[in-house]
Motif scaffolding. Structure first.
Motif, PDB file in Angstrom:
ATOM      1  N   HIS A   6      -7.335   2.796  -6.739  1.00 15.20           N
ATOM      2  CA  HIS A   6      -6.621   1.875  -5.856  1.00 15.20           C
ATOM      3  C   HIS A   6      -5.158   2.280  -5.715  1.00 15.20           C
ATOM      4  N   GLU A   7      -4.505   2.594  -6.838  1.00 18.50           N
ATOM      5  CA  GLU A   7      -3.095   2.972  -6.792  1.00 18.50           C
ATOM      6  C   GLU A   7      -2.895   4.304  -6.072  1.00 18.50           C
ATOM      7  N   LEU A   8      -3.870   5.207  -6.226  1.00 16.82           N
ATOM      8  CA  LEU A   8      -3.786   6.501  -5.540  1.00 16.82           C
ATOM      9  C   LEU A   8      -3.900   6.332  -4.027  1.00 16.82           C
ATOM     10  N   VAL A   9      -4.891   5.534  -3.588  1.00 14.48           N
ATOM     11  CA  VAL A   9      -5.110   5.328  -2.154  1.00 14.48           C
ATOM     12  C   VAL A   9      -3.931   4.605  -1.520  1.00 14.48           C
ATOM     13  N   TRP A  10      -3.435   3.560  -2.214  1.00 15.09           N
ATOM     14  CA  TRP A  10      -2.372   2.736  -1.653  1.00 15.09           C
ATOM     15  C   TRP A  10      -1.006   3.096  -2.204  1.00 15.09           C
ATOM     16  N   GLY A  11      -0.783   4.386  -2.408  1.00 19.46           N
ATOM     17  CA  GLY A  11       0.535   4.839  -2.822  1.00 19.46           C
ATOM     18  C   GLY A  11       1.529   4.795  -1.666  1.00 19.46           C
ATOM     19  N   PRO A  12       2.792   5.115  -1.947  1.00 19.11           N
ATOM     20  CA  PRO A  12       3.830   5.085  -0.896  1.00 19.11           C
ATOM     21  C   PRO A  12       3.507   5.975   0.296  1.00 19.11           C
ATOM     22  N   TRP A  13       2.716   7.031   0.069  1.00 21.25           N
ATOM     23  CA  TRP A  13       2.400   7.962   1.158  1.00 21.25           C
ATOM     24  C   TRP A  13       1.662   7.265   2.295  1.00 21.25           C
ATOM     25  N   LEU A  14       0.794   6.276   1.958  1.00 20.02           N
ATOM     26  CA  LEU A  14       0.039   5.606   3.010  1.00 20.02           C
ATOM     27  C   LEU A  14       0.942   4.685   3.829  1.00 20.02           C
TER      28      LEU A  14
END
Length: 461
Positions: A6-14
Motif C-alpha cells: 500500500h505504501e509503495l503504490v501510494w507513495g509521493p510519486w503517484l
C-alpha cells in the motif's frame, strides 16, 4: 506485506503523477478551465432545461453527470476534508482549490477520450471507458483487460463494502440499529435500483444528488453565515498558512480526500476521481452528445465536488474552530459533526449523518454500473479464449451482480481495515493504465475552438 505494498503504490510519486498530468493538460489547453469558465458553465449546468427535452427513455447528459457525481461525492467530502485540515492547517484548503483546478483538465481528457472511442455491444448498450481507448486508441487490449479487472476489484471493495460499512456504522451510532437489519434493507434497496440498469441508476442519481447536495450546502451556508464576521479572518488564515510545506502536501491530499497525511490521497474516498478513469465510464451512456460536451460536464463535476462541497465543509469547520481544526480534539467525520452540532445542536449531527448515508448509497449504485461495465468488457475480451470460456460466461451472467450485492451486505457486518488496504491498492493501480493512455493519446485531447462553439450555437437554435 499488504501495508508495505500500500505504501509503495501510494507513495509521493503517484501524487506527483496525478498533479503532473493535470498540469500538463492545463497548459496544453491554454488554461481552458479558468479562461473559458463562462463558456463551459453555460454548456453544462446552464443547458439543463434543453437537456430535459430529449427523448423519453434516453439517458441525458445531466443524468450521466449526476451518476458521476454519485460515484465521486462520498464520505470523503465530510471526513476527508476534516482530516486534511487537522493534518495541514487552514492552508490545506487553498491547495485543494489549486489541485481541483488542475484536476478538472484530467477529468476532461479522460472523459473526452472515452466518448470518442466508445462503441455499442450486441445488445445496443454503450461500452465506454479507459479499457476501450486503451484497446482502440493505444492498441493495447491486454492493458484494457487489466484496467477492467482492477475496476471490478475496486467496485467490490471501495465502491460497495467500504460505503455500506459507513452506512451501517452511521446508523448504529446515531440510532442504535444493529448491522444485520441494515445490511438486509440496504442490499434489497440496491437490488431494486440496479435491476433497472443504467436508466434506473441515472434516474435515482438525478433525484438523490441535487436534493442531498443542495440540503447539505444549505445547512452549511446557515452555519457559515451565522458567523459571517469570522469569514475575513478565515481567508486570512488560509492564505497565510497556504505556503507552509505541511499545508501544501496535506492540501493536495485533501483534493483527493484522504484519511490522513501518511496515507496521502489514497486513504478514504476520493473527493473526485479525476485520473482514475471512472468518469469516462459513467459518461458513456449519454445520448446525443459530443466528446467535448461530456468533457466539460466532467470539469463541472470536479468543480462542484471539490471547490463547492469540500469548501463548504472546510469553512464550517474553520468557522466553528476559529481556524484551529487540529486543536478541537476531533478528526474526520466526528470533527465535521461536532462543528455542525456546535451551531445547530442535535440537528447538526443528523445533517452530517444524513449526508453520509445518502452520499454513500449513491456511491454504491454508481459503482455497480462501473464494475458492471468493466465485467462486460472483460467478458467480450475473453470470448476468443476458449480456455477461459467459463470465466467469460460468469462475467456475462448474473454472477457479478450477486457478488456485488454480497459485498454490500458483508460490508455492513465486517471490520474493514484490511479491505481498506486492498481497495486502496486496487485504486492506485487502476489509475496507472488510465494516466498512461491519456498521456500517449494527448494529441487527440482538444478543447472547443471557435468552430466548435459556433456549431454548438447552431445546434441549440
Amino acid at each position: 506485506m499488504i501495508h508495505r505494498i500500500h505504501e509503495l503504490v501510494w507513495g509521493p510519486w503517484l501524487l506527483v503523477l496525478f498533479l503532473g498530468t493535470g498540469i500538463f493538460f492545463t497548459v496544453k489547453s491554454g488554461f481552458f478551465q479558468i479562461r473559458k469558465f463562462p463558456f463551459w458553465w453555460k454548456q453544462t449546468i446552464g443547458s439543463i432545461q434543453e437537456d430535459e427535452g430529449e427523448e423519453k427513455g434516453e439517458v441525458t447528459k445531466f443524468q450521466t453527470a449526476c451518476t458521476a457525481l454519485a460515484a465521486t461525492i462520498g464520505t470523503g467530502n465530510i471526513a476527508g476534508v476534516a482530516t486534511a485540515l487537522t493534518a495541514g492547517g487552514p492552508g490545506a484548503i487553498f491547495w485543494m482549490w489549486v489541485s481541483a483546478a488542475i484536476g478538472m483538465m484530467t477529468g476532461y481528457a479522460e472523459t473526452m477520450l472515452g466518448i470518442r472511442y466508445r462503441y455499442r455491444d450486441r445488445n445496443g448498450a454503450w461500452i465506454c471507458g479507459p479499457m476501450v481507448y486503451l484497446e482502440r486508441g493505444l492498441k493495447l487490449p491486454g492493458l484494457g483487460m487489466i484496467y477492467s479487472f482492477l475496476c471490478i476489484m475496486v467496485s467490490l471493495g471501495m465502491g460497495s463494502m467500504v460505503q455500506s460499512n459507513s452506512i451501517a456504522e452511521t446508523l448504529e451510532y446515531s440510532f442504535g440499529i444493529p448491522p444485520i437489519p441494515i445490511g438486509i434493507l440496504l442490499t434489497g434497496t440496491v437490488l431494486l435500483v440496479v435491476l433497472g440498469g443504467i436508466a434506473r441508476i441515472a434516474f435515482v442519481s438525478e433525484r438523490l444528488i441535487p436534493i442531498s447536495a443542495g440540503a447539505y450546502m444549505l445547512f452549511s451556508m446557515v452555519v457559515i453565515m451565522s458567523c459571517y464576521d469570522k469569514i475575513p479572518y478565515i481567508f486570512q488564515c488560509i492564505f497565510q498558512d497556504a505556503f507552509r510545506p505541511v499545508s501544501v502536501f496535506s492540501g493536495a491530499a485533501g483534493y483527493q480526500i484522504s484519511k490522513s497525511l501518511q496515507y496521502g490521497i489514497s486513504r478514504g474516498v476520493f473527493s473526485n476521481e479525476a485520473g482514475l478513469g471512472s468518469m469516462a465510464v459513467l459518461h458513456g451512456a449519454a445520448e446525443d452528445t459530443t466528446p467535448e460536451q461530456q468533457g466539460m460536464w466532467a470539469m463541472f463535476e470536479v468543480f462542484f465536488d471539490t471547490i463547492l462541497i469540500c469548501t463548504m465543509t472546510a469553512f464550517v469547520i474553520l468557522c466553528m474552530t476559529e481556524g484551529d481544526a487540529a486543536g478541537s480534539g476531533y478528526d474526520g467525520a466526528a470533527l465535521t459533526a461536532f462543528c455542525f452540532s456546535k451551531r445547530l445542536g442535535p440537528l447538526g449531527e443528523y445533517v452530517v449523518s444524513g449526508a453520509m448515508l445518502i452520499f454513500a448509497f449513491a456511491t454504491i449504485i454508481a459503482w455497480y454500473y462501473l464494475g458492471r461495465q468493466a465485467a462486460m468488457y472483460l467478458a467480450e475480451s475473453l470470448k476468443k479464449r476458449r480456455s477461459l470460456y467459463i470465466l467469460q460466461r460468469i462475467l456475462r451472467g448474473k454472477v457479478y451482480t450477486l457478488l456485488y450485492l454480497g459485498a454490500v451486505f458483508l460490508g455492513c457486518l465486517a471490520k474493514l481495515e484490511t479491505v481498506w488496504e486492498f481497495s486502496d491498492i486496487w485504486n492506485g493501480l487502476m489509475a496507472l493504465p488510465n494516466i498512461i493512455a491519456i498521456i500517449f493519446l494527448m494529441k487527440e485531447v482538444t478543447v472547443p475552438g471557435n468552430a466548435e462553439k459556433r456549431a454548438l450555437k447552431c445546434t441549440r437554435r
